[in-house]
Design an enzyme around this catalytic site. Structure first.
Site, PDB file in Angstrom:
ATOM      1  N   LEU A   6     -21.082 -19.668 -44.444  1.00 13.45           N
ATOM      2  CA  LEU A   6     -21.856 -20.447 -43.528  1.00 13.45           C
ATOM      3  C   LEU A   6     -21.245 -21.842 -43.588  1.00 13.45           C
ATOM      4  O   LEU A   6     -21.450 -22.534 -44.456  1.00 13.45           O
ATOM      5  CB  LEU A   6     -23.274 -20.261 -43.865  1.00 13.45           C
ATOM      6  N   ASN A  30     -19.174 -21.483 -43.029  1.00 14.06           N
ATOM      7  CA  ASN A  30     -19.752 -20.225 -43.467  1.00 14.06           C
ATOM      8  C   ASN A  30     -18.787 -19.325 -44.172  1.00 14.06           C
ATOM      9  O   ASN A  30     -18.345 -18.406 -43.609  1.00 14.06           O
ATOM     10  CB  ASN A  30     -20.238 -19.447 -42.274  1.00 14.06           C
ATOM     11  N   VAL A 155     -23.030 -27.852 -37.182  1.00 12.92           N
ATOM     12  CA  VAL A 155     -22.052 -27.878 -38.265  1.00 12.92           C
ATOM     13  C   VAL A 155     -21.240 -26.593 -38.290  1.00 12.92           C
ATOM     14  O   VAL A 155     -20.027 -26.604 -38.514  1.00 12.92           O
ATOM     15  CB  VAL A 155     -22.765 -28.086 -39.621  1.00 12.92           C
ATOM     16  N   GLU A 156     -21.915 -25.478 -38.054  1.00 18.09           N
ATOM     17  CA  GLU A 156     -21.260 -24.177 -38.156  1.00 18.09           C
ATOM     18  C   GLU A 156     -20.300 -23.896 -37.014  1.00 18.09           C
ATOM     19  O   GLU A 156     -19.188 -23.421 -37.229  1.00 18.09           O
ATOM     20  CB  GLU A 156     -22.319 -23.064 -38.184  1.00 18.09           C
ATOM     21  N   SER A 157     -20.732 -24.160 -35.794  1.00 19.69           N
ATOM     22  CA  SER A 157     -19.971 -23.662 -34.644  1.00 19.69           C
ATOM     23  C   SER A 157     -19.988 -24.583 -33.450  1.00 19.69           C
ATOM     24  O   SER A 157     -19.472 -24.210 -32.393  1.00 19.69           O
ATOM     25  CB  SER A 157     -20.553 -22.316 -34.206  1.00 19.69           C
TER      26      SER A 157
END
Length: 536
Positions: A6, A30, A155-157
């Site tokens: 994550l 991730n 933040v992830e994607s």
């Protein structure tokens, strides 16, 4: 999620979920390094405050419904937790922040500074989040979760449901396959729940709840574990305990990416708290936009789009989990539709004759099959089969998937694609001595005029050695959703193993990276890949 897993859309005891910076997002976290979609990403840690250039645009790093149509989301099933009567969802989010931390941490300041000096990044993310943010906020409120978690897909994607990482994490919440299985995300030839915004949001909430309990109510450790895996964080806690050291997140020995991951989320929260920072987020209306409709039998997505009165491209943008041109034949599935289209869709679907639900079929070639035999089975022609599958002669192989047109309209439309917003992705080429726009265009088989346009140049402009030139490559005809992935070579890797892992050809790997096939790969070397996320 990412090996650290994550690292927009309603998109295992893991040992590794780390995402590569998405091609249009900030560095993800991730357990797989995230794909790069934009040109810059925030610093990985307080020790590294530089921005990183990447090809493309700027980047940072199904549950059964009680009824066929369900507005996302009314508050009848929300336990009285209504979404506050504010006009902007970002303001709603700010009202329900619940994480406890010291806002003066230097690592937070470093990440906050990056966002402040890259204002266009959050403008783009706000736009990408717009269709799905209400859905995410509603699901978090139902689960009584801290509202900072609505920022986690940033933040992830960068809120890209099609994001894909070098660690093969997929979707807005960046699940790797094993973790997706563990939290109930269906993954098969037809559909990948990791990219389904509603399904993956529910799975992410379940996983975060699990981590929160595992780390005894410590959200910062839970978030760190979401990024790098619970085992890694538990070992870091045990290491500090044995030495009598502080075991808070800020004191743990964790990968550099994870040390930056949590501060990055907190920096976004801090920006929303201040009027100056809040201005970086484009307004998102505090109103439900989507309804979910249960489809019980297989339905061609082009037919679904017609029934809903929207384009196939729009339908797929709202339902990025579908890998193919139709819903699964084996299970009921959920479609997300604009609220004002859902009731009419349901009424038209109810009156649709079964034979008109599909325009295409999938046929897996068996021993003894021939194009002539298959054409008889489906009452079509050999010529139609050839055209639909780009076959020149009569050769087919056992195990091959053929697409079979079932109607004249299917033939008129041509071979179905996956209706992606863009099937292109960019790579970056570093100019060497003696090169020109003409030689580079010839090398990558693109037009010199396109090459100049992509790089804001004239065709006669000279090139500076070491300049980075952006080249947009189209996927093969009929391919799906392509994402640009930067992969760091590991000990033991070869061109063939990397190609097999990401389902690309060695020939393409050599072309994309201008490699000499006689030279060995070096650990730490970074390769550029153009990956079809529907095949991974």
């Amino acid at each position: 999620m990412k090996k650290s897993l994550l690292a927009m859309m309603l998109p295992a005891l893991l040992a590794g979920c780390q995402m590569t910076t998405p091609t249009s997002s900030a560095p993800s976290t991730n357990q797989t390094d995230s794909t790069a979609v934009t040109k810059a990403k925030p610093p990985a840690d307080d020790d590294d405050q530089s921005t990183v250039a990447a090809a493309g645009s700027d980047t940072l790093p199904a549950e059964p419904a009680s009824s066929d149509v369900d507005v996302l989301a009314d508050d009848s099933d929300n336990g009285g937790k209504t979404i506050a009567p504010l006009n902007d969802l970002w303001d709603v989010i700010t009202q329900d922040f619940g994480l406890q931390y010291n806002a003066d941490q230097q690592r937070i300041a470093v990440q906050k500074k990056w966002f402040e000096t890259h204002p266009r990044y959050l403008e783009r993310v706000s736009k990408r989040a717009e269709p799905f943010l209400y859905l995410v906020v509603h699901q978090l409120k139902q689960a009584d979760m801290p509202m900072e978690l609505a920022l986690l897909p940033v933040v992830e994607s960068a809120y890209d449901p099609f994001a894909y990482s070098q660690g093969r994490a997929a979707g807005m919440w960046q699940f790797i396959s094993g973790t997706g299985d563990r939290f109930g995300l269906q993954q098969d030839w037809w559909y990948d729940g990791r990219r389904d915004v509603l399904a993956s949001t529910k799975a992410a909430i379940a996983y975060l709840k699990y981590l929160h309990q595992m780390f005894h109510g410590d959200w910062l450790k839970a978030l760190a574990a979401y990024n790098s895996g619970e085992g890694r964080v538990m070992r870091a806690v045990a290491y500090n305990k044995r030495r009598g050291r502080d075991t808070s997140f800020w004191s743990l020995r964790l990968p550099r990416e994870t040390r930056a991951y949590v501060p990055r989320l907190l920096a976004l929260a801090e920006m929303l708290k201040s009027p100056e920072g809040r201005n970086h987020f484009q307004p998102v209306a505090n109103a439900p936009r989507l309804a979910k409709v249960t489809v019980k039998d297989q339905l061609d997505l082009s037919v679904a789009a017609e029934l809903a009165g929207i384009s196939v491209k729009k339908l797929h943008a709202l339902n990025p989990g579908f890998n193919r041109w139709a819903t699964s034949p084996d299970s009921a599935q959920t479609l997300l539709l604009p609220i004002d289209k859902a009731d009419a869709f349901k009424a038209k679907l109810a009156s649709l004759p079964p034979k008109k639900r599909l325009r295409w079929a999938r046929h897996k070639v068996k021993r003894g099959d021939s194009l002539l035999k298959i054409s008889h089975i489906y009452d079509t022609s050999v010529a139609s089969l050839r055209r639909a599958n780009h076959i020149k002669g009569n050769l087919i192989r056992v195990g091959q998937d053929l697409m079979v047109p079932l109607s004249d309209q299917a033939l008129a439309e041509g071979r179905p694609t996956h209706a992606v917003s863009s099937r292109k992705a960019a790579i970056s080429h570093e100019v060497h001595s003696g090169e020109s726009l003409w030689t580079i265009a010839h090398q990558y088989r693109v037009s010199i005029h396109d090459l100049a346009r992509w790089n804001d140049m004239k065709t006669t402009d000279p090139l500076r050695v070491n300049r980075k030139i952006t080249i947009w490559l189209d996927g093969e005809k009929g391919s799906g959703i392509n994402r640009n992935v930067h992969y760091k070579v590991r000990p033991g890797d070869s061109l063939s193993t990397i190609a097999q892992r990401f389902k690309v050809s060695v020939k393409d790997l050599l072309k994309w990276n201008q490699l000499d096939p006689s030279h060995y790969l070096q650990p730490g070397q970074v390769l550029k890949l153009l990956v079809d996320v529907t095949r991974t």
